[in-house]
Write a protein that holds these residues in place. Structure first.
Motif, PDB file in Angstrom:
ATOM      1  N   ASN A  92       1.946   9.468   5.223  1.00  0.00           N
ATOM      2  CA  ASN A  92       1.482   8.813   4.437  1.00  0.00           C
ATOM      3  C   ASN A  92       2.011   7.968   2.934  1.00  0.00           C
ATOM      4  O   ASN A  92       2.834   6.857   3.289  1.00  0.00           O
ATOM      5  N   GLU A  93       2.812   8.864   2.634  1.00  0.00           N
ATOM      6  CA  GLU A  93       3.917   8.938   1.478  1.00  0.00           C
ATOM      7  C   GLU A  93       4.578   8.226   2.549  1.00  0.00           C
ATOM      8  O   GLU A  93       5.144   7.491   1.570  1.00  0.00           O
ATOM      9  N   ASN A  94       5.515   9.028   2.908  1.00  0.00           N
ATOM     10  CA  ASN A  94       6.536   8.654   3.934  1.00  0.00           C
ATOM     11  C   ASN A  94       6.480   7.320   4.376  1.00  0.00           C
ATOM     12  O   ASN A  94       7.286   6.060   4.686  1.00  0.00           O
ATOM     13  N   THR A  95       5.627   7.047   4.971  1.00  0.00           N
ATOM     14  CA  THR A  95       4.662   5.727   5.360  1.00  0.00           C
ATOM     15  C   THR A  95       5.246   4.428   4.175  1.00  0.00           C
ATOM     16  O   THR A  95       5.548   3.531   4.558  1.00  0.00           O
ATOM     17  N   SER A  96       4.592   5.074   3.384  1.00  0.00           N
ATOM     18  CA  SER A  96       3.927   3.862   2.312  1.00  0.00           C
ATOM     19  C   SER A  96       5.618   3.871   1.877  1.00  0.00           C
ATOM     20  O   SER A  96       6.163   2.999   1.415  1.00  0.00           O
ATOM     21  N   GLU A  97       6.351   4.732   1.706  1.00  0.00           N
ATOM     22  CA  GLU A  97       7.711   4.683   1.130  1.00  0.00           C
ATOM     23  C   GLU A  97       8.124   3.661   1.570  1.00  0.00           C
ATOM     24  O   GLU A  97       8.955   1.994   1.221  1.00  0.00           O
ATOM     25  N   SER A 129       7.119  -0.489   1.637  1.00  0.00           N
ATOM     26  CA  SER A 129       6.957  -0.679   0.993  1.00  0.00           C
ATOM     27  C   SER A 129       8.497  -1.120   0.683  1.00  0.00           C
ATOM     28  O   SER A 129       9.485  -2.440  -0.148  1.00  0.00           O
ATOM     29  N   GLU A 130       9.756   0.049   0.874  1.00  0.00           N
ATOM     30  CA  GLU A 130      11.413  -0.389   0.524  1.00  0.00           C
ATOM     31  C   GLU A 130      11.574  -1.384   1.895  1.00  0.00           C
ATOM     32  O   GLU A 130      12.266  -3.145   1.157  1.00  0.00           O
ATOM     33  N   LEU A 131      10.749  -1.593   3.070  1.00  0.00           N
ATOM     34  CA  LEU A 131      11.392  -2.852   3.847  1.00  0.00           C
ATOM     35  C   LEU A 131      10.390  -4.385   3.710  1.00  0.00           C
ATOM     36  O   LEU A 131      10.850  -5.763   3.411  1.00  0.00           O
ATOM     37  N   THR A 132       9.617  -4.292   2.722  1.00  0.00           N
ATOM     38  CA  THR A 132       9.013  -5.636   1.742  1.00  0.00           C
ATOM     39  C   THR A 132       9.774  -5.852   0.619  1.00  0.00           C
ATOM     40  O   THR A 132      10.483  -7.314   1.449  1.00  0.00           O
TER      41      THR A 132
END
Length: 119
Positions: free
Chosen positions: A9-14, A17-20
């Protein structure tokens, strides 16, 4: 297992965020490119307008010179006519013609026309 899900989840969130951030960057970049293109077109139009105005200015200066020459010629002609009128012995103080010879002297009109005018 629980830790693995948290890590994912943290990895996906990062990543999200990076893609955003990347998406925002590319949108801004695209907008700036469109504005730059618009400004280049505007600059080109202004350059064309400047060139046309400079050509018009050259023509106006040329016409002004021509008009100044014409005006000067007219002033000289008017001055010459006034000088001739002042020097002409054709007219008396009352403004009437004095004689056939004086009229011929002042205006340089052919004799046949003067005879017709005097009669």
């Amino acid at each position: 297992m629980w830790e693995l899900k948290i890590f994912e989840n943290e990895n996906t969130s990062e990543k999200f965020s990076e893609l955003t951030k990347d998406t925002v960057f590319y949108r801004l970049h695209s907008q700036l490119l469109m504005e730059q293109t618009h400004l280049h077109k505007k600059v080109d139009l202004l350059k064309q307008e400047k060139k046309k105005l400079q050509e018009d200015l050259v023509l106006l200066k040329h016409h002004l010179k021509d008009l100044n020459v014409i005006c000067k010629d007219q002033e000289e002609e008017t001055s010459n006519l006034k000088t001739q009128q002042q020097q002409c012995p054709c007219t008396s103080t009352s403004g009437k013609l004095a004689s056939y010879e004086k009229l011929n002297y002042c205006q340089g009109i052919p004799a046949a026309l003067l005879e017709a005018a005097v009669q």
